[in-house]
Motif scaffolding. Structure first.
Motif, PDB file in Angstrom:
ATOM      1  N   GLY A 272       0.835  -1.201   0.000  1.00 18.44           N
ATOM      2  CA  GLY A 272       0.000   0.000   0.000  1.00 18.44           C
ATOM      3  C   GLY A 272       0.867   1.246   0.000  1.00 18.44           C
ATOM      4  N   ASN A 273       0.705   2.077   1.039  1.00 24.61           N
ATOM      5  CA  ASN A 273       1.508   3.293   1.152  1.00 24.61           C
ATOM      6  C   ASN A 273       2.669   3.124   2.131  1.00 24.61           C
ATOM      7  OD1 ASN A 273      -0.089   3.037   3.396  1.00 24.61           O
ATOM      8  ND2 ASN A 273      -0.475   5.217   3.644  1.00 24.61           N
ATOM      9  N   MET A 274       2.993   1.873   2.468  1.00 25.22           N
ATOM     10  CA  MET A 274       4.044   1.595   3.447  1.00 25.22           C
ATOM     11  C   MET A 274       5.218   0.900   2.774  1.00 25.22           C
ATOM     12  SD  MET A 274       1.735   0.305   6.684  1.00 25.22           S
ATOM     13  CE  MET A 274       0.796  -0.830   5.677  1.00 25.22           C
ATOM     14  N   ASP A 275       6.424   1.365   3.065  1.00 22.00           N
ATOM     15  CA  ASP A 275       7.647   0.768   2.537  1.00 22.00           C
ATOM     16  C   ASP A 275       8.404   0.093   3.673  1.00 22.00           C
ATOM     17  OD1 ASP A 275       7.410   1.593  -0.184  1.00 22.00           O
ATOM     18  OD2 ASP A 275       7.902   3.636   0.455  1.00 22.00           O
ATOM     19  N   PHE A 276       8.890  -1.123   3.402  1.00 23.86           N
ATOM     20  CA  PHE A 276       9.629  -1.884   4.402  1.00 23.86           C
ATOM     21  C   PHE A 276      10.986  -2.276   3.842  1.00 23.86           C
ATOM     22  CE2 PHE A 276       5.139  -2.749   5.169  1.00 23.86           C
ATOM     23  CZ  PHE A 276       5.020  -2.417   6.509  1.00 23.86           C
ATOM     24  N   THR A 277      11.961  -2.341   4.730  1.00 23.70           N
ATOM     25  CA  THR A 277      13.286  -2.842   4.389  1.00 23.70           C
ATOM     26  C   THR A 277      13.470  -4.183   5.075  1.00 23.70           C
ATOM     27  OG1 THR A 277      14.198  -0.613   4.194  1.00 23.70           O
ATOM     28  CG2 THR A 277      15.765  -2.415   4.495  1.00 23.70           C
ATOM     29  N   ILE A 278      13.745  -5.214   4.288  1.00 22.18           N
ATOM     30  CA  ILE A 278      13.847  -6.572   4.813  1.00 22.18           C
ATOM     31  C   ILE A 278      15.297  -7.026   4.766  1.00 22.18           C
ATOM     32  CG2 ILE A 278      12.986  -8.928   4.631  1.00 22.18           C
ATOM     33  CD1 ILE A 278      10.745  -7.850   2.868  1.00 22.18           C
ATOM     34  N   PHE A 279      15.839  -7.414   5.904  1.00 26.67           N
ATOM     35  CA  PHE A 279      17.190  -7.960   5.957  1.00 26.67           C
ATOM     36  C   PHE A 279      17.109  -9.460   5.698  1.00 26.67           C
ATOM     37  CE2 PHE A 279      17.272  -4.065   8.363  1.00 26.67           C
ATOM     38  CZ  PHE A 279      18.454  -3.464   7.946  1.00 26.67           C
ATOM     39  N   GLY A 280      17.651  -9.877   4.559  1.00 27.96           N
ATOM     40  CA  GLY A 280      17.513 -11.266   4.130  1.00 27.96           C
ATOM     41  C   GLY A 280      18.085 -12.285   5.091  1.00 27.96           C
ATOM     42  N   GLN A 281      19.078 -11.896   5.895  1.00 31.48           N
ATOM     43  CA  GLN A 281      19.699 -12.852   6.812  1.00 31.48           C
ATOM     44  C   GLN A 281      18.715 -13.361   7.864  1.00 31.48           C
ATOM     45  OE1 GLN A 281      22.807 -10.920   8.995  1.00 31.48           O
ATOM     46  NE2 GLN A 281      21.576  -9.103   9.440  1.00 31.48           N
ATOM     47  N   HIS A 282      17.641 -12.607   8.104  1.00 30.13           N
ATOM     48  CA  HIS A 282      16.638 -13.040   9.072  1.00 30.13           C
ATOM     49  C   HIS A 282      15.551 -13.900   8.432  1.00 30.13           C
ATOM     50  CE1 HIS A 282      18.383 -10.584  12.173  1.00 30.13           C
ATOM     51  NE2 HIS A 282      18.271  -9.500  11.436  1.00 30.13           N
ATOM     52  N   LEU A 283      15.659 -14.135   7.132  1.00 32.11           N
ATOM     53  CA  LEU A 283      14.657 -14.940   6.432  1.00 32.11           C
ATOM     54  C   LEU A 283      15.210 -16.301   6.027  1.00 32.11           C
ATOM     55  CD1 LEU A 283      13.124 -12.219   4.078  1.00 32.11           C
ATOM     56  CD2 LEU A 283      12.277 -12.976   6.300  1.00 32.11           C
ATOM     57  N   ASN A 284      16.389 -16.658   6.526  1.00 39.69           N
ATOM     58  CA  ASN A 284      17.010 -17.932   6.146  1.00 39.69           C
ATOM     59  C   ASN A 284      16.331 -19.108   6.841  1.00 39.69           C
ATOM     60  OD1 ASN A 284      18.806 -16.853   4.373  1.00 39.69           O
ATOM     61  ND2 ASN A 284      20.531 -16.839   5.778  1.00 39.69           N
ATOM     62  N   ILE A 285      15.096 -19.320   6.487  1.00 38.67           N
ATOM     63  CA  ILE A 285      14.303 -20.422   7.026  1.00 38.67           C
ATOM     64  C   ILE A 285      13.164 -20.673   6.044  1.00 38.67           C
ATOM     65  CG2 ILE A 285      12.843 -18.876   8.387  1.00 38.67           C
ATOM     66  CD1 ILE A 285      12.656 -21.065  10.494  1.00 38.67           C
ATOM     67  N   ARG A 286      12.726 -21.902   5.937  1.00 37.96           N
ATOM     68  CA  ARG A 286      11.652 -22.231   4.997  1.00 37.96           C
ATOM     69  C   ARG A 286      10.366 -21.509   5.390  1.00 37.96           C
ATOM     70  NH1 ARG A 286      14.507 -26.935   5.870  1.00 37.96           N
ATOM     71  NH2 ARG A 286      15.530 -27.795   4.014  1.00 37.96           N
ATOM     72  N   PRO A 287       9.582 -21.058   4.401  1.00 36.96           N
ATOM     73  CA  PRO A 287       8.360 -20.297   4.704  1.00 36.96           C
ATOM     74  C   PRO A 287       7.413 -21.015   5.655  1.00 36.96           C
ATOM     75  CG  PRO A 287       8.844 -20.208   2.359  1.00 36.96           C
ATOM     76  CD  PRO A 287       9.813 -21.180   2.950  1.00 36.96           C
ATOM     77  N   ALA A 288       7.237 -22.338   5.470  1.00 43.67           N
ATOM     78  CA  ALA A 288       6.321 -23.087   6.337  1.00 43.67           C
ATOM     79  C   ALA A 288       6.799 -23.080   7.784  1.00 43.67           C
ATOM     80  CB  ALA A 288       6.179 -24.520   5.830  1.00 43.67           C
ATOM     81  N   GLU A 289       8.118 -23.128   7.983  1.00 42.66           N
ATOM     82  CA  GLU A 289       8.668 -23.107   9.335  1.00 42.66           C
ATOM     83  C   GLU A 289       8.665 -21.691   9.893  1.00 42.66           C
ATOM     84  OE1 GLU A 289      12.507 -24.838   8.994  1.00 42.66           O
ATOM     85  OE2 GLU A 289      11.765 -26.786   8.313  1.00 42.66           O
ATOM     86  N   ARG A 290       8.869 -20.715   9.024  1.00 44.67           N
ATOM     87  CA  ARG A 290       8.901 -19.322   9.477  1.00 44.67           C
ATOM     88  C   ARG A 290       7.541 -18.875   9.997  1.00 44.67           C
ATOM     89  NH1 ARG A 290      10.846 -16.917   4.944  1.00 44.67           N
ATOM     90  NH2 ARG A 290       8.851 -16.094   4.241  1.00 44.67           N
TER      91      ARG A 290
END
Length: 206
Positions: free
Chosen positions: A175-193
């Motif tokens: 929408g009107n919101m911007d986010f910055t995502i640090f990829g190192q915190h996403l190193n996990i499978r989506p189902a487990e996350r």
């Protein structure tokens, strides 16, 4: 049977005081003999492990089911997936028209941050805003596949690119919101996350 009855008579007679044993009168009709049976040992049978009907991760990979064609996919074909994702993210984050990101001092901030971390990124439009590999910077596209270590983005040029999570910082707009995502915190499978307990001090989104 008769031999067993005689043995029983002798046993009962022996229990009586000796000088009164002559008065003991046992009626055989009043004796009931119970014949015991040997208890059969029950042999424990090991349960055979039934093979699951689902494929293992190794079988899944060997069949090539976790790979996508790099040239046959069109960007326009991924737009319906992106539209579905926009509805999903608004429902997941409980966003309304004109909603804003909670500030750090807002009581809703911690819960909002946890829900952001658990987002399923399939269908999201992402952009690499910073990377250890300069050639990856400014690449953007719709996320077609989210694995433990990489994101696969389909760009407007219809090319599918594999982006390593740990080496990049991603930009995401909702929408009107911007986010910055640090990829190192996403190193996990989506189902487990989605079910992982997130510590309150971890802030992979800004």
């Amino acid at each position: 049977m008769e031999h067993a009855t005689n043995d029983l008579k002798e046993y009962i007679t022996d229990q009586v005081i000796p000088h009164q044993r002559c008065n003991v009168n046992i009626n055989p009709d009043h004796i009931t003999m119970l014949e015991g049976t040997k208890i059969k040992k029950q042999h424990s049978r090991k349960r055979r492990a039934h093979k699951s009907g689902t494929l293992s991760r190794r079988e899944y990979a060997e069949l090539g089911l976790n790979t996508l064609p790099t040239k046959q996919m069109k960007y326009e074909e991924a737009l319906p997936l992106h539209n579905l994702w926009k509805g999903y993210v608004r429902e997941h984050l409980e966003l309304r028209e004109g909603a804003e990101v909670p500030q750090v001092h807002d009581p809703r901030y911690d819960e909002f941050s946890r829900q952001l971390v658990k987002l399923d990124l399939h269908g999201a439009k992402l952009k690499v805003i910073q990377s250890k590999c300069r050639t990856l910077e400014n690449l953007s596209g719709i996320c077609i596949m989210d694995t433990k270590n990489v994101l696969k983005l389909l760009g407007r040029d219809h090319r599918l690119r594999t982006i390593p999570k740990s080496e990049c910082v991603f930009g995401l707009r909702v929408g009107n919101m911007d986010f910055t995502i640090f990829g190192q915190h996403l190193n996990i499978r989506p189902a487990e996350r989605s079910v992982k307990k997130i510590k309150s001090y971890v802030e992979p989104f800004m």
